[in-house]
Motif scaffolding. Structure first.
Motif, mmCIF file in Angstrom:
data_model
loop_
_atom_site.group_PDB
_atom_site.id
_atom_site.type_symbol
_atom_site.label_atom_id
_atom_site.label_comp_id
_atom_site.label_asym_id
_atom_site.label_seq_id
_atom_site.Cartn_x
_atom_site.Cartn_y
_atom_site.Cartn_z
ATOM 1 N N PHE A 259 0.831 -1.192 0.000
ATOM 2 C CA PHE A 259 0.000 0.000 0.000
ATOM 3 C C PHE A 259 0.868 1.245 0.000
ATOM 4 N N SER A 260 1.277 1.681 -1.152
ATOM 5 C CA SER A 260 1.976 2.928 -1.401
ATOM 6 C C SER A 260 3.108 2.651 -2.357
ATOM 7 N N ALA A 261 3.745 3.709 -2.754
ATOM 8 C CA ALA A 261 4.922 3.566 -3.598
ATOM 9 C C ALA A 261 6.141 3.185 -2.776
ATOM 10 N N ALA A 262 6.005 3.205 -1.452
ATOM 11 C CA ALA A 262 7.115 2.805 -0.577
ATOM 12 C C ALA A 262 7.188 1.293 -0.546
ATOM 13 N N ARG A 263 7.727 0.718 -1.596
ATOM 14 C CA ARG A 263 7.694 -0.721 -1.803
ATOM 15 C C ARG A 263 8.891 -1.437 -1.215
ATOM 16 N N GLY A 264 9.858 -0.698 -0.675
ATOM 17 C CA GLY A 264 11.060 -1.330 -0.189
ATOM 18 C C GLY A 264 11.852 -1.951 -1.327
ATOM 19 N N VAL A 265 12.682 -2.939 -0.994
ATOM 20 C CA VAL A 265 13.475 -3.635 -2.002
ATOM 21 C C VAL A 265 13.375 -5.129 -1.770
ATOM 22 N N THR A 266 13.498 -5.907 -2.830
ATOM 23 C CA THR A 266 13.488 -7.360 -2.708
ATOM 24 C C THR A 266 14.931 -7.861 -2.616
ATOM 25 N N GLU A 267 15.104 -8.953 -1.878
ATOM 26 C CA GLU A 267 16.436 -9.495 -1.664
ATOM 27 C C GLU A 267 16.426 -11.005 -1.833
ATOM 28 N N VAL A 268 17.580 -11.539 -2.214
ATOM 29 C CA VAL A 268 17.817 -12.983 -2.291
ATOM 30 C C VAL A 268 19.047 -13.281 -1.444
ATOM 31 N N PRO A 269 19.288 -14.554 -1.103
ATOM 32 C CA PRO A 269 20.395 -14.866 -0.195
ATOM 33 C C PRO A 269 21.749 -14.427 -0.742
ATOM 34 N N ASP A 270 22.599 -13.936 0.178
ATOM 35 C CA ASP A 270 23.996 -13.689 -0.175
ATOM 36 C C ASP A 270 24.658 -15.012 -0.565
ATOM 37 N N PRO A 271 25.695 -14.967 -1.392
ATOM 38 C CA PRO A 271 26.366 -16.205 -1.800
ATOM 39 C C PRO A 271 26.863 -17.044 -0.631
ATOM 40 N N VAL A 273 25.381 -17.400 2.239
ATOM 41 C CA VAL A 273 24.283 -17.842 3.104
ATOM 42 C C VAL A 273 23.495 -18.932 2.395
ATOM 43 N N THR A 274 23.375 -20.070 3.033
ATOM 44 C CA THR A 274 22.557 -21.165 2.530
ATOM 45 C C THR A 274 21.291 -21.248 3.369
ATOM 46 N N VAL A 275 20.160 -21.100 2.719
ATOM 47 C CA VAL A 275 18.893 -21.171 3.432
ATOM 48 C C VAL A 275 18.462 -22.636 3.512
ATOM 49 N N SER A 276 18.276 -23.130 4.709
ATOM 50 C CA SER A 276 17.859 -24.521 4.896
ATOM 51 C C SER A 276 17.082 -24.645 6.192
ATOM 52 N N ASP A 332 24.405 -12.015 4.642
ATOM 53 C CA ASP A 332 25.605 -12.467 5.332
ATOM 54 C C ASP A 332 26.027 -11.485 6.416
ATOM 55 N N HIS A 333 25.496 -10.257 6.347
ATOM 56 C CA HIS A 333 25.884 -9.222 7.304
ATOM 57 C C HIS A 333 24.925 -9.135 8.491
ATOM 58 N N VAL A 334 23.884 -9.926 8.474
ATOM 59 C CA VAL A 334 22.960 -9.976 9.618
ATOM 60 C C VAL A 334 23.004 -11.390 10.164
ATOM 61 N N ASN A 335 23.794 -11.613 11.198
ATOM 62 C CA ASN A 335 23.954 -12.949 11.772
ATOM 63 C C ASN A 335 24.033 -12.937 13.286
ATOM 64 N N ASN A 364 21.385 -16.767 10.681
ATOM 65 C CA ASN A 364 20.833 -16.420 9.374
ATOM 66 C C ASN A 364 20.697 -17.686 8.544
ATOM 67 N N GLY A 365 19.850 -17.612 7.522
ATOM 68 C CA GLY A 365 19.587 -18.779 6.688
ATOM 69 C C GLY A 365 18.664 -19.793 7.318
ATOM 70 N N VAL A 366 18.091 -19.491 8.483
ATOM 71 C CA VAL A 366 17.213 -20.433 9.194
ATOM 72 C C VAL A 366 15.783 -19.885 9.183
ATOM 73 N N PRO A 367 14.836 -20.595 8.587
ATOM 74 C CA PRO A 367 13.449 -20.123 8.558
ATOM 75 C C PRO A 367 12.799 -20.164 9.943
ATOM 76 N N VAL A 368 11.877 -19.229 10.144
ATOM 77 C CA VAL A 368 11.095 -19.177 11.372
ATOM 78 C C VAL A 368 9.782 -18.492 11.054
ATOM 79 N N HIS A 369 8.744 -18.776 11.811
ATOM 80 C CA HIS A 369 7.471 -18.086 11.587
ATOM 81 C C HIS A 369 6.846 -17.719 12.917
#
Length: 886
Positions: A259-271, A273-276, A332-335, A364-369
């Protein structure tokens, strides 16, 4: 939070343990993370062939002669009379029709099941689709009540739709009963497809989940039925059922809910960081694709502190909703703990004060909800659920930022087992004409009633070529996820804030009014000729809709040609609204739409050329010489005349909804013209005081009362216009996040200075000594009244216009008498009591993303692209100067 497996009925819940204890538990739970294999998987094509496959490769069987059909005496099967281009063959092109109660009975193992019902409201055996009104029940639960698939899809601009429920089956039989409405003798029920997939108890809570904004707990157990209304892959592409974790869920791109043009940015894992999934955690909570993409606020901490990352969701009133948020740090910078801490707000309430994903997940790389329950009180049939993320600055974290990877929203059944909401109201058709009113409110309202009665007749379909091109393009994009966000037909925006129900795999074709008799239809060849085949030398600017070129038509007439970009986030809806509004309006102070083009998958709008561009580019951040005071006032009077005509001069009141200095254009004679009607809305009818609608507008200009109540009136335009008056006085942006907190909002700062009797201290230095004190007093008084916090305290545009014309007379009289002006010495203007307003109390530091905030946001320009961006505006439309649009 629940962890479970397909082999063990064990559940371990999150009791908000300390971070270390939670992390140890997460790592110690040693069960292999594998996709879930459903024990039950039924795909029933109602009235379809014995065996068929859908576009996702799933196998469907027919219900003709099926053991699931208890009786065939009171039903019939039929094929759809037509197949719209967007509608898949399976399971939508056949249906079972019921003229009396009819029950399907499925022998299944006990446990929770996803039940998905497929509907395509077409004509079957000559039946009128609008008469398909019925209810659906299963055991003690009412899933749908007086449901009208035709009305629902029309209102939401869908072609077809899916309703998904999660039900517990205690006795190894799942019965589904369809009951035609008893309110009309010609009502019938129908269904195109039924899907049943078993799933583990992943949405059960233990009673410790807090209702957002309350101190009470909430328990979701096996006596609870759920309806999925939204399921989003935030920052990523659509995920089809076959790419889910065995549960056959559809996950959708979130971009249309922002809701707005303030859409932020999309990101994918750093090289690095392995998401598992953590050891022992089930992978079927959400597919890995959800956790490998995210949306964050962006890298600029100062900007992030001044807005919210906000999503809005249209939901039914009077229900509680389970909101599940999925997180995973992929940087990789948020751990470490306290590197990125943010607050989560839902409907203006704090759901999570200090969200720290690393604190929850351990790495980082660890899912949580996380799960939250939101109660939406009774009120209008549909309301909006707002989700906002904002940096928690008190933590002094390393990054002032927020992230989200995925989201699910489920409606929770009421105490009587009801999940059914009302059918959404049909979308109103904007109706205006070129005739002037007599000035009588009674006459205007009488015309509004007549116009409303014939409104539906003005709509026609877009040409078939456009439909085919857009649908083909959307299908191409689905096959190529690398293409990112796309320009989809409006019916694909069923998941947008304007929709009123769930969207799963819903797609459709776009339909529109096309007033070809009121404005010119250009061929694409003519457009190319006018722009010398879109010669970049003629480029005036690039905006959210696309590029704008200077062109010539009819042997030399100058025009501005706005060419839609297929990858634009704006596009379809604004293209349609702009044509519908401007083609029926003609006024000296409204920009004229000459025509449009809609062939070869192109969307082009042709306007009068505005030689001097926008008002804003003559006020600040410009190489142009400053405008004299008298000329500024004349421009404001012209804009006020245009708005006054919109509010009173057409058959219906028209509310612009995006009044700002970049939407006031200047022609070669410096005549002001109001432009950009992409957000415009037809005003309330005779017996209503407002229009209830999703909040839209631009940062800094938005009416706070409209923002709070979602009730739009013409006084919302008056508020925005008041901000414009302050802009011409002060020559600064409506919002400037680089200033101290109390000065960020021009409207708030001007009101504050007025109360301190120092408004003259913040005016444009160029104007010092050039404004007659009485003129300044009148303009300032008018601006202060316009930005009153309460709409009823604001004057109508007619009064605003009169005051400004009187102020111009005061200025001219003072100039004729000669002598200098010393308004810098004026301390008090002795305003009347009703104009002596208190501050709005709209705190941009902790409220919504209008400026900052709590849990709501405004569809306006992102502060990242605000007037402080240093961009040089060009000389045509507001979108050119602000590529993010609204």
């Amino acid at each position: 939070m629940i962890f479970s497996t397909n082999h063990i009925s064990m559940r371990i819940h999150s009791y908000r343990w300390p971070v270390s204890a939670f992390s140890l538990l997460l790592l110690a739970f040693v069960i292999s993370a594998v996709d879930y294999e459903p024990t039950e998987k039924i795909f029933l094509s109602c009235g379809g062939p014995p065996d068929s496959a859908d576009s996702d490769g799933r196998k469907w069987t027919s219900d003709i002669g099926s053991k699931f059909v208890l009786s065939s005496t009171n039903s019939l099967t039929a094929s759809a009379a037509i197949q719209k281009p967007s509608v898949p063959q399976v399971p939508y092109m056949s249906a079972r029709i019921f003229h009396s109660d009819f029950t399907y009975s499925f022998p299944v193992a006990s446990g929770r099941m996803f039940l998905r019902l497929y509907f395509y409201p077409a004509s079957y055996n000559g039946l009128d689709a609008s008469h398909g009104v019925f209810s659906v029940t299963s055991g003690p639960y009412t899933l749908l009540k007086n449901f009208n698939a035709s009305q629902t899809t029309e209102a939401l601009n869908y072609d077809y739709m899916i309703k998904e429920f999660s039900l517990n089956v205690p006795f190894e039989w799942l019965n589904i009963t369809f009951t035609p409405s008893q309110n009309a003798s010609n009502s019938y029920a129908f269904v195109n497809g039924i899907e049943i997939v078993s799933h583990p108890d992943i949405y059960i809570t233990d009673g410790t989940e807090t209702v957002v904004g309350q101190s009470t707990g909430f328990n979701i157990d096996n006596s609870t039925a759920l309806e999925n209304v939204y399921r989003l892959n935030v920052g990523g592409n659509d995920i089809s059922p076959s790419h889910d974790t065995g549960l056959q869920r559809s996950w959708h791109d979130d971009s249309n809910y922002i809701f707005s043009a303030a859409r932020g940015v999309t990101e994918v894992p750093d090289p690095n960081v392995t998401v598992s999934y953590p050891s022992g955690s089930p992978s079927y909570i959400a597919p890995l694709d959800v956790y490998t993409t995210l949306r964050s606020m962006g890298p600029n901490a100062s900007v992030n502190q001044n807005y919210n990352l906000t999503w809005t969701f249209n939901i039914d009133s009077g229900f509680s909703y389970l909101v599940r948020l999925h997180f995973c740090e992929v940087s990789d910078h948020v751990n470490k703990v306290n590197q990125r801490v943010f607050s989560i707000f839902m409907n203006n309430r704090t759901a999570e004060k200090e969200a720290d994903v690393i604190g929850w997940a351990g790495s980082n790389g660890v899912p949580v909800h996380r799960d939250y329950v939101v109660f939406v009180p009774t009120g209008p049939p549909q309301q909006y659920l707002w989700l906002d993320l904002h940096p928690y600055t008190l933590s002094k974290s390393q990054r002032y930022d927020a992230i989200l990877n995925g989201l699910e929203i489920f409606k929770i059944n009421g105490t009587n087992g009801n999940l059914a909401g009302p059918n959404p109201a049909p979308l109103p058709q904007p109706l205006v004409d070129t005739g002037q009113s007599s000035g009588s409110n009674q006459s205007k309202n009488h015309k509004a009633i007549i116009g409303g009665a014939v409104g539906g007749g003005l709509a026609t379909l877009l040409v078939a070529g456009l439909i085919v091109c857009v649908v083909s393009y959307s299908q191409m994009r689905k096959k190529d996820p690398s293409t990112g966000d796309g320009w989809l037909p409006l019916s694909l925006y069923g998941n947008s804030p304007s929709s009123g129900s769930a969207k799963t795999t819903t797609t459709g074709s776009y339909s529109s009014s096309r007033p070809s008799n009121l404005c010119r239809h250009f061929s694409f060849a003519e457009i190319k000729d006018a722009t010398n085949d879109f010669d970049e030398a003629l480029l005036l600017g690039v905006g959210g809709f696309g590029k704008v070129y200077r062109g010539e038509i009819d042997s030399g007439a100058k025009v501005a040609i706005k060419r839609g970009n297929p990858l634009s986030e704006q596009g379809m809806h604004e293209f349609q609204t702009e044509i519908e509004m401007l083609s029926k309006l003609r006024h000296r102070h409204l920009v004229s739409l000459i025509g449009y083009c809609e062939e070869n998958c192109e969307m082009v709008l042709v306007y009068d050329y505005m030689a001097y561009g926008t008002l804003r580019e003559h006020l600040y951040k410009t190489q142009n010489p400053p405008l004299p005071w008298k000329q500024r006032l004349e421009i404001c009077i012209g804009a006020a005349r245009g708005l006054h005509y919109l509010h009173t001069g057409a058959k219906h009141t028209i509310i612009h909804r995006d009044v700002k200095t970049t939407n006031i254009l200047l022609d070669e004679n410096w005549v002001a013209k109001v432009s950009d009607f992409g957000l415009s809305k037809t005003g309330p009818s005779l017996d209503h005081t407002h229009v209830s609608t999703v909040v839209k507008g631009s940062f800094g200009y938005l009416d706070p009362e409209y923002f709070r109540r979602q009730q739009l009136t013409d006084k919302s335009d008056v508020y925005s216009y008041g901000v414009v008056l302050f802009e011409i006085l002060c020559a600064r942006p409506a919002l400037n996040p680089t200033l101290p907190k109390e000065q960020v909002s021009l409207a708030e700062w001007a009101l504050h200075c007025h109360k301190k009797e120092m408004l003259d201290k913040i005016i444009d230095p160029y104007l010092k000594g050039k404004i007659a004190p009485e003129c300044f007093k009148k303009v300032a008084e008018t601006a202060v009244k316009c930005v009153s916090d309460v709409g009823s305290d604001r004057p109508p545009m007619g009064d605003v216009l009169w005051n400004l014309e009187f102020a111009l007379q005061l200025q001219e009289s003072a100039e004729e008498s000669g002598g200098g002006f010393g308004i810098e010495d004026v301390k008090s203007f002795e305003f009347t009591k009703d104009s002596d307003l208190s501050p709005m109390g709209f705190d941009y530091s902790n409220s919504c993303s209008v400026g900052q905030g709590s849990s709501t946001s405004i569809e306006g320009r992102s502060l990242a692209s605000q007037d402080s961006d240093g961009s040089t505006p060009s000389a045509v439309f507001s979108q050119i100067m602000n590529p993010e649009g609204r």
